[in-house]
Design an enzyme around this catalytic site. Structure first.
Site, PDB file in Angstrom:
ATOM      1  N   CYS A  76       0.839  -1.187   0.000  1.00 26.19           N
ATOM      2  CA  CYS A  76       0.000   0.000   0.000  1.00 26.19           C
ATOM      3  C   CYS A  76       0.885   1.252   0.000  1.00 26.19           C
ATOM      4  O   CYS A  76       2.059   1.181   0.383  1.00 26.19           O
ATOM      5  CB  CYS A  76      -0.905   0.011   1.231  1.00 26.19           C
ATOM      6  SG  CYS A  76      -2.278  -1.165   1.149  1.00 26.19           S
ATOM      7  N   HIS A 172      -1.246  -7.422  -7.005  1.00 26.95           N
ATOM      8  CA  HIS A 172       0.107  -7.245  -7.526  1.00 26.95           C
ATOM      9  C   HIS A 172       0.500  -8.453  -8.349  1.00 26.95           C
ATOM     10  O   HIS A 172      -0.133  -9.509  -8.292  1.00 26.95           O
ATOM     11  CB  HIS A 172       1.108  -7.057  -6.382  1.00 26.95           C
ATOM     12  CG  HIS A 172       1.389  -8.312  -5.606  1.00 26.95           C
ATOM     13  ND1 HIS A 172       0.490  -8.886  -4.737  1.00 26.95           N
ATOM     14  CD2 HIS A 172       2.483  -9.137  -5.598  1.00 26.95           C
ATOM     15  CE1 HIS A 172       1.002  -9.981  -4.210  1.00 26.95           C
ATOM     16  NE2 HIS A 172       2.214 -10.156  -4.717  1.00 26.95           N
ATOM     17  N   GLN A 174       4.288 -10.226 -10.455  1.00 30.54           N
ATOM     18  CA  GLN A 174       5.740 -10.297 -10.378  1.00 30.54           C
ATOM     19  C   GLN A 174       6.324 -10.414 -11.779  1.00 30.54           C
ATOM     20  O   GLN A 174       5.626 -10.768 -12.736  1.00 30.54           O
ATOM     21  CB  GLN A 174       6.186 -11.490  -9.529  1.00 30.54           C
ATOM     22  CG  GLN A 174       5.711 -11.416  -8.082  1.00 30.54           C
ATOM     23  CD  GLN A 174       6.260 -12.565  -7.249  1.00 30.54           C
ATOM     24  OE1 GLN A 174       7.463 -12.658  -7.029  1.00 30.54           O
ATOM     25  NE2 GLN A 174       5.376 -13.425  -6.777  1.00 30.54           N
TER      26      GLN A 174
END
Length: 356
Positions: A76, A172, A174
């Protein structure tokens, strides 16, 4: 898209990607992390003599953050008195070097991509403009990592859901820069070479897509620039492969028309995945569908690079509401998959889950 580079307190690179060109990024990471030490955080690559593949030994990853409460999420934006991995108070998309990488330094690179500052959001809930920005970020990172001597192949991916093994709930993904050609890609290239030899020069990926489009039973979406289908021999209960209609080796080679159409196509696929189990069983585990989604790109500096076809694969381990597909003896021990859901039935269900 505006790109701003900075460094975190331990020296790791962080990049802000903004939709607006007038955004100014001057925040500083105020944490006391100390400099990152390589090779301590780089892990070790070991070669399996029997199978011919490599295994990353990365004991430092045991210390990575594991299911923190929402008010302690490291992805965040930072707040007064609560600094995170992202120093800014807001952002569009952010990329930074993983604090607990599987590969680093001479063994490659691992990056984290934060799609949104909203902790409770999901990729499926992004606007088309934000999804287009993420595509631009994936492309930019592929281009940048291609210049690293240690990187042979780039994999941009997202794991979502506790069932998949995600330890951070914030939306998210990667990016892995592997120091070798991955076993899965090497196998695809071997099959493509054999197909070319046996068919007088035809391309395996082109023939696969055209066969699915001609059959039609497993096609989920077919647009001007993209085709999505459940593969004939799907390994997972619900698995979709998404190909651009014009074969290209990687994200860098996508044309403008395919880039423009991608956000609508991909967001629709993700939203269908979220709908396929809705209302199936009273009291069953619900919520967003857990999935793995990743781009398969041609390895760099490879003789057969031009034969490879960029495509995205997305699958879920959920086989029905409240039930998961576990990799048990046959799958884990011998890499022989047994799928409980016929691919034609999976494709039909995904078509039925279309947006109104």
């Amino acid at each position: 898209m505006k790109k701003t580079a900075t460094r975190l307190a331990d020296g790791r690179e962080l990049l802000y990607y903004d939709l607006r060109d007038d955004v100014v990024r001057e925040t500083v990471d105020t944490r006391s992390l100390g400099p990152r030490r390589l090779p301590d955080s780089a892990g070790e690559l070991r070669h399996d003599a029997l199978l011919g593949d490599c295994v990353a030994i990365a004991s430092h990853r045991q210390a990575r953050t594991h299911h923190p409460p929402a008010d302690a999420c490291p992805l965040c934006p930072s707040r007064p008195g609560r600094p995170t991995e992202i120093p800014a108070a807001d952002y569009d998309v952010v990329v930074f070097e993983n604090r607990f990488p599987s590969f680093a330094g001479d063994t490659g690179r691992c990056e984290v991509v934060c799609f949104t500052p909203d902790h409770d959001a999901s990729f499926a809930g992004l606007s088309p403009d934000r999804a287009a920005l993420v595509l631009a970020v994936w492309t930019d990172r592929t281009a940048e990592l291609a210049h690293l001597p240690a990187v042979r192949q780039v994999f941009c991916f997202e794991n979502r859901g506790r069932e998949i093994g995600v330890t951070l709930a914030h939306p998210h993904g990667q990016i892995y820069g592997y120091p070798f050609v991955t076993p899965r890609t090497a196998r695809m290239l071997e099959r493509a070479a054999a197909h070319r030899e046996h068919t007088g020069g035809r391309n395996l990926f082109d023939d696969t897509v055209e066969r699915e489009r001609a059959d039609g039973r497993r096609v989920v979406l077919d647009t001007a620039h993209w085709t999505a289908f459940v593969p004939y021999a799907a390994h997972w209960p619900y698995e979709v492969h998404l190909y651009p209609r014009r074969r290209v080796p990687d994200l860098l080679a996508l044309d403008d028309a395919a880039r423009t159409e991608f956000p609508q196509v991909y967001l629709e696929l993700l939203r269908r995945f979220d709908r396929i189990f809705a209302g199936q069983e009273e009291g069953a585990a619900g919520g967003p569908t857990p999935y793995v989604s990743g781009w398969h790109q041609a390895p760099f500096r490879h003789a057969a690079r031009g034969e490879f076809a960029l495509h995205l694969e997305i699958f879920t381990v959920r086989r029905t509401a409240g039930k998961l597909k576990f990799l048990a003896g046959s799958e884990s021990g011998m890499s022989v998959f047994v799928n409980d859901v016929p691919p034609e039935a999976a494709a039909r269900r995904l078509r039925e889950a279309a947006s109104a």
